[in-house]
Design an enzyme around this catalytic site. Sequence first.
Site, PDB file in Angstrom:
ATOM      1  N   TYR A 187       0.867   3.869   3.257  1.00  0.00           N
ATOM      2  CA  TYR A 187      -0.111   4.277   4.255  1.00  0.00           C
ATOM      3  C   TYR A 187       0.301   3.926   5.690  1.00  0.00           C
ATOM      4  O   TYR A 187      -0.290   4.416   6.641  1.00  0.00           O
ATOM      5  CB  TYR A 187      -1.462   3.603   3.988  1.00  0.00           C
ATOM      6  CG  TYR A 187      -1.979   3.749   2.576  1.00  0.00           C
ATOM      7  CD1 TYR A 187      -1.920   4.968   1.911  1.00  0.00           C
ATOM      8  CD2 TYR A 187      -2.528   2.664   1.906  1.00  0.00           C
ATOM      9  CE1 TYR A 187      -2.399   5.094   0.612  1.00  0.00           C
ATOM     10  CE2 TYR A 187      -3.012   2.779   0.617  1.00  0.00           C
ATOM     11  CZ  TYR A 187      -2.938   3.999  -0.027  1.00  0.00           C
ATOM     12  OH  TYR A 187      -3.415   4.122  -1.305  1.00  0.00           O
TER      13      TYR A 187
ATOM     14  N   PRO B  61      -0.367  -1.983  -2.451  1.00  0.00           N
ATOM     15  CA  PRO B  61       0.711  -2.013  -1.457  1.00  0.00           C
ATOM     16  C   PRO B  61       0.448  -1.043  -0.317  1.00  0.00           C
ATOM     17  O   PRO B  61       0.019   0.094  -0.530  1.00  0.00           O
ATOM     18  CB  PRO B  61       1.938  -1.590  -2.266  1.00  0.00           C
ATOM     19  CG  PRO B  61       1.628  -2.016  -3.662  1.00  0.00           C
ATOM     20  CD  PRO B  61       0.146  -1.816  -3.824  1.00  0.00           C
ATOM     21  N   CYS B  62       0.701  -1.511   0.904  1.00  0.00           N
ATOM     22  CA  CYS B  62       0.298  -0.743   2.081  1.00  0.00           C
ATOM     23  C   CYS B  62       1.396   0.145   2.643  1.00  0.00           C
ATOM     24  O   CYS B  62       1.139   0.963   3.528  1.00  0.00           O
ATOM     25  CB  CYS B  62      -0.179  -1.693   3.169  1.00  0.00           C
ATOM     26  SG  CYS B  62       1.111  -2.853   3.719  1.00  0.00           S
ATOM     27  N   GLN B  63       2.634   0.011   2.145  1.00  0.00           N
ATOM     28  CA  GLN B  63       3.744   0.724   2.766  1.00  0.00           C
ATOM     29  C   GLN B  63       3.542   2.235   2.774  1.00  0.00           C
ATOM     30  O   GLN B  63       3.969   2.921   3.699  1.00  0.00           O
ATOM     31  CB  GLN B  63       5.060   0.389   2.049  1.00  0.00           C
ATOM     32  CG  GLN B  63       5.531  -1.035   2.244  1.00  0.00           C
ATOM     33  CD  GLN B  63       4.908  -1.994   1.243  1.00  0.00           C
ATOM     34  OE1 GLN B  63       4.019  -1.616   0.490  1.00  0.00           O
ATOM     35  NE2 GLN B  63       5.375  -3.229   1.238  1.00  0.00           N
TER      36      GLN B  63
END
Length: 417
Positions: A120, A116-118
Amino acid sequence: MLNIIDLFSGAGGLTEGFRKEEFNLLAHVEMDEAASKTLKIREAYYYLKKNGSLNIYTDYLNKKISYDEFLAEIPKSITEKIINLAISEDNLPEIFRQIDSQPNSNIVHGIIGGPPCQAYSTIGRARNKKIKESDERIYLYKYYLKFLEKYNPDFFIFENVKGLLSFKDLNENNLLEKIKYDFTNVISKNHYQIQIKLINCADFGVPQVRERLFIFGYKTSMTDFDFFKSLEHFREKPPIIKELFQDLPKLKSGETKNTYSKVPPSEYVSKNLRNNKIPLTQNICRPNNENDLKIYKIVAKEKRKNKNVKYSDLPLELITHKKSNIFLDRFKAINNNGFSHTIVAHIAKDGHYYIHPDVSQNRSITVREAARIQTFPDDFYFESSRTSAFKQIGNAVPPYFSKIISQNILENLYTDY
């Protein structure tokens, strides 16, 4: 067949590009229940397509049969490829067990996916700083390493947001450097080469400015090649939004219309997205209050002049937020004569940032329109609500670009295929 494992799968945008006869999906690993349902539906679609039974899929889309009744028509060996578990220390043994129970799992050629990118993302970074010490998402990439260590694949693809380039870990050190170091430790043991590059998907046929960071690794024992240099041969100009939407029906805020218009699709849509054997679905638009619709009309009109409207520049009677000096770009229309700005998961919360370019329709984009911008084919169905569908679409890797990735791998690592 080349066996692959998809980690942190989401709706399966990355896998969708690997839907070639040369690749065999061993397993999806995804914690979100709605996304896992989407994955099951998609696996079922390809099973039915292969067996000439897409009428069952059409019955489901037309709500003639329920979700459970639909899956009852599909062998469990197909749906069991989806492992609906969070990737964690406690769950790893069970995830490995389920993967290892799949036929031909003794050889894994590729691992794809990205955590999951949230954590970063540059959006909301100041807010997320307060929870940094307890945010386990920061180090989810370490589990990716465990899969590399166990399955020792020929290649792997790790995808994430541009924000990872500048993200600092708990010790205020650049996290990407740490990831590179940790990958190098695995790589030195398993003899991989690693390559990293920021890619704008709009350079490769995706009608959206979407910059994402890709890490590609492959075994040094295989043919030496520069993954990103060879990727340049696949550069392609995407269609503009006007062409992408031209065959979709017109509708107003809050409406649903699942019939194509009489306008024929563009060549890009006809070739890559539209399936005339499957009915149009999820062309559903969220409702809006009168105040927002007045703003939408202003923003869409100005966009036709290539102007973006700041929130503070709106008529005073339309400004309802006390802090009108922050989030000045909270309302934004899509460029009809160009490409879309990046579709992100926040679209699940409201459509203010994705206003339809046609002023006469005066609304935000539908689920299907968002899916098209992300290059999901029209026969792709997202479970299990409008909000959930938007979230899955926003988080995905565009399938059209993923298809290019898979082709690049086939042409350079597996020439015999």
